[in-house]
Design an enzyme around this catalytic site. Structure first.
Site, short mmCIF file in Angstrom:
data_model
loop_
_atom_site.label_atom_id
_atom_site.label_comp_id
_atom_site.label_asym_id
_atom_site.label_seq_id
_atom_site.Cartn_x
_atom_site.Cartn_y
_atom_site.Cartn_z
N ASP A 38 -28.24 94.90 102.57
CA ASP A 38 -28.93 94.68 103.84
C ASP A 38 -30.40 95.08 103.67
O ASP A 38 -30.73 95.88 102.79
CB ASP A 38 -28.31 95.52 104.96
CG ASP A 38 -28.57 94.95 106.35
OD1 ASP A 38 -27.65 94.32 106.91
OD2 ASP A 38 -29.70 95.10 106.86
N TYR A 154 -32.81 78.45 114.50
CA TYR A 154 -31.48 79.02 114.23
C TYR A 154 -30.44 77.90 114.13
O TYR A 154 -29.63 77.85 113.20
CB TYR A 154 -31.13 80.00 115.34
CG TYR A 154 -29.81 80.72 115.15
CD1 TYR A 154 -29.72 81.78 114.26
CD2 TYR A 154 -28.67 80.33 115.83
CE1 TYR A 154 -28.51 82.46 114.07
CE2 TYR A 154 -27.46 81.00 115.66
CZ TYR A 154 -27.40 82.06 114.78
OH TYR A 154 -26.20 82.72 114.59
N LYS A 158 -28.21 76.94 110.91
CA LYS A 158 -26.74 77.08 110.87
C LYS A 158 -26.07 75.74 110.58
O LYS A 158 -25.01 75.70 109.97
CB LYS A 158 -26.23 77.69 112.17
CG LYS A 158 -26.61 79.17 112.31
CD LYS A 158 -26.01 80.01 111.19
CE LYS A 158 -26.37 81.47 111.27
NZ LYS A 158 -25.75 82.28 110.21
N1 LIG Z 1 -23.17 87.71 117.02
C1 LIG Z 1 -22.94 86.44 117.27
O1 LIG Z 1 -22.66 86.06 118.43
C2 LIG Z 1 -22.99 85.42 116.18
C3 LIG Z 1 -22.53 84.12 116.46
C4 LIG Z 1 -22.56 83.19 115.45
C5 LIG Z 1 -23.02 83.52 114.19
N2 LIG Z 1 -23.47 84.78 113.95
C6 LIG Z 1 -23.95 85.08 112.61
O2 LIG Z 1 -23.31 86.23 112.12
C7 LIG Z 1 -24.11 86.80 111.10
C8 LIG Z 1 -24.19 88.31 111.33
O3 LIG Z 1 -24.93 88.55 112.52
P1 LIG Z 1 -24.50 89.66 113.58
O4 LIG Z 1 -24.14 88.98 114.82
O5 LIG Z 1 -23.53 90.57 112.94
O6 LIG Z 1 -25.91 90.34 113.84
P2 LIG Z 1 -26.51 91.76 113.45
O7 LIG Z 1 -27.92 91.68 113.87
O8 LIG Z 1 -25.64 92.84 113.97
O9 LIG Z 1 -26.40 91.79 111.85
C9 LIG Z 1 -27.26 91.04 111.04
C10 LIG Z 1 -27.55 91.87 109.80
O10 LIG Z 1 -28.34 91.06 108.91
C11 LIG Z 1 -29.34 91.88 108.38
N3 LIG Z 1 -30.50 91.08 107.97
C12 LIG Z 1 -31.31 90.34 108.78
N4 LIG Z 1 -32.31 89.83 108.05
C13 LIG Z 1 -32.14 90.23 106.78
C14 LIG Z 1 -32.88 90.04 105.58
N5 LIG Z 1 -34.03 89.36 105.57
N6 LIG Z 1 -32.41 90.59 104.44
C15 LIG Z 1 -31.26 91.33 104.44
N7 LIG Z 1 -30.55 91.57 105.56
C16 LIG Z 1 -30.98 91.03 106.72
C17 LIG Z 1 -29.73 92.82 109.52
O11 LIG Z 1 -30.42 93.97 109.06
C18 LIG Z 1 -28.37 93.12 110.11
O12 LIG Z 1 -27.78 94.26 109.51
C19 LIG Z 1 -25.47 86.11 111.17
O13 LIG Z 1 -25.55 85.16 110.13
C20 LIG Z 1 -25.41 85.41 112.51
O14 LIG Z 1 -26.23 84.28 112.54
C21 LIG Z 1 -23.47 85.75 114.92
#
Ligand SMILES: NC(=O)c1ccc[n+]([C@@H]2O[C@H](COP(=O)([O-])OP(=O)(O)OC[C@H]3O[C@@H](n4cnc5c(N)ncnc54)[C@H](O)[C@@H]3O)[C@@H](O)[C@H]2O)c1
Length: 249
Positions: A38, A154, A158
């Protein structure tokens, strides 16, 4: 019973928070040695300090990734039989399409598409060199299939990840490397905390979800673990909605 991932190493990106963290913990609980990557080193430290099966790598995936990236990780963290890659790191910037600035657009594509592409490429090269099966799970989104307002970069990123999943799956199936994804619906993580804390917005959103509630990271991690496991041995190129029914409507 032997744990499903005993003897495997898994690299999980975005592992400091939300879905990536739940996946890292789930894979470790089921026997994998996990390399948790991360950009937020302090959050990795808070979450995993003292957890023996999870090693921490602070790395920003927004920049270029040299060909030697995994080898350099290996020299410090012993990737061993790295068999599982979970691409979970992601960013979401909200802004109307006509105002989305170019820097934000490029950063979103760099983290959400180029980094998973490069990591997958390096993972596969290493796998082919070492021999034996491998598995990639990409965290896509319901927005791989459907647009949402103010999410142009975004949504584009995706939907690209959906085709990244299929393109890699197609080319790598003959080599015993499976590539799948999950498409989370709205899941309770930092990414959407402000939205969920706005009562009217939260009501509007849950009203749109057939199951009437948000998902939780553990539900996404369960699907990731399934796709990474031998139970999904005949599944490749699939992106599984884990969305409370969002995509049915
Ligand atoms: N939460 C939702 O509703 C949802 C829905 C669909 C998809 N997603 C996808 O799930 C995945 C995880 O997201 P989440 O919801 O757990 O969010 P989150 O913000 O809790 O976690 C995202 C993590 O990615 C890390 N990150 C971001 N940019 C980075 C970089 N440049 N280098 C290294 N690490 C980086 C952040 O530090 C964080 O720990 C993402 O790809 C997101 O697009 C989330």
């Amino acid at each position: 019973m032997t744990p499903r991932f005993a003897g495997s190493t898994a690299l999980v990106t975005g592992a400091a928070s939300g879905i990536g963290a739940a996946a890292a913990e789930r894979l470790a609980r089921e026997g994998a040695r996990v390399v948790a990557l991360d950009r937020d080193g302090a959050a990795l430290e808070r979450r995993y300090a003292g957890v023996p099966d999870i090693v921490r790598v602070e790395q920003d995936l927004g920049g270029p990734m040299p060909d030697e990236f995994l080898d350099s990780l290996d020299s410090v963290h012993r990737l061993g039989d790295l068999r599982i890659l979970v691409n979970a790191a992601g960013v979401l910037h909200r802004s109307p399409a006509i105002d989305h600035d170019l820097g934000t657009w490029e950063h979103t594509l760099a983290v959400n598409v180029t980094a998973p592409y490069r990591l997958s490429q390096l993972f596969v090269r290493r796998r082919l060199r070492l021999g034996g099966p491998g598995v990639i799970v990409n965290v896509c989104s319901i927005e791989s299939f459907t647009a949402a307002p103010d999410h142009v970069a975004y949504t584009v990123s995706k939907s690209a990840m959906l085709m990244l999943t299929r393109a890699f799956a197609l080319e790598l199936a003959p080599h015993g490397i499976r590539v799948n994804g999950i498409a989370p619906g709205v899941t309770e993580t930092e990414m959407n905390r402000s939205l969920r804390e706005d009562a009217a917005a939260a009501r509007r959103l849950t009203g749109r979800i057939p199951m009437g509630r948000f998902g939780v990271p553990g539900e996404q991690a369960a699907a990731i673990a399934f796709l990474a496991s031998p139970e999904a041995s005949y599944i490749t190129g699939a992106v599984l909605p884990v969305d409370g029914g969002w995509l049915t409507a």
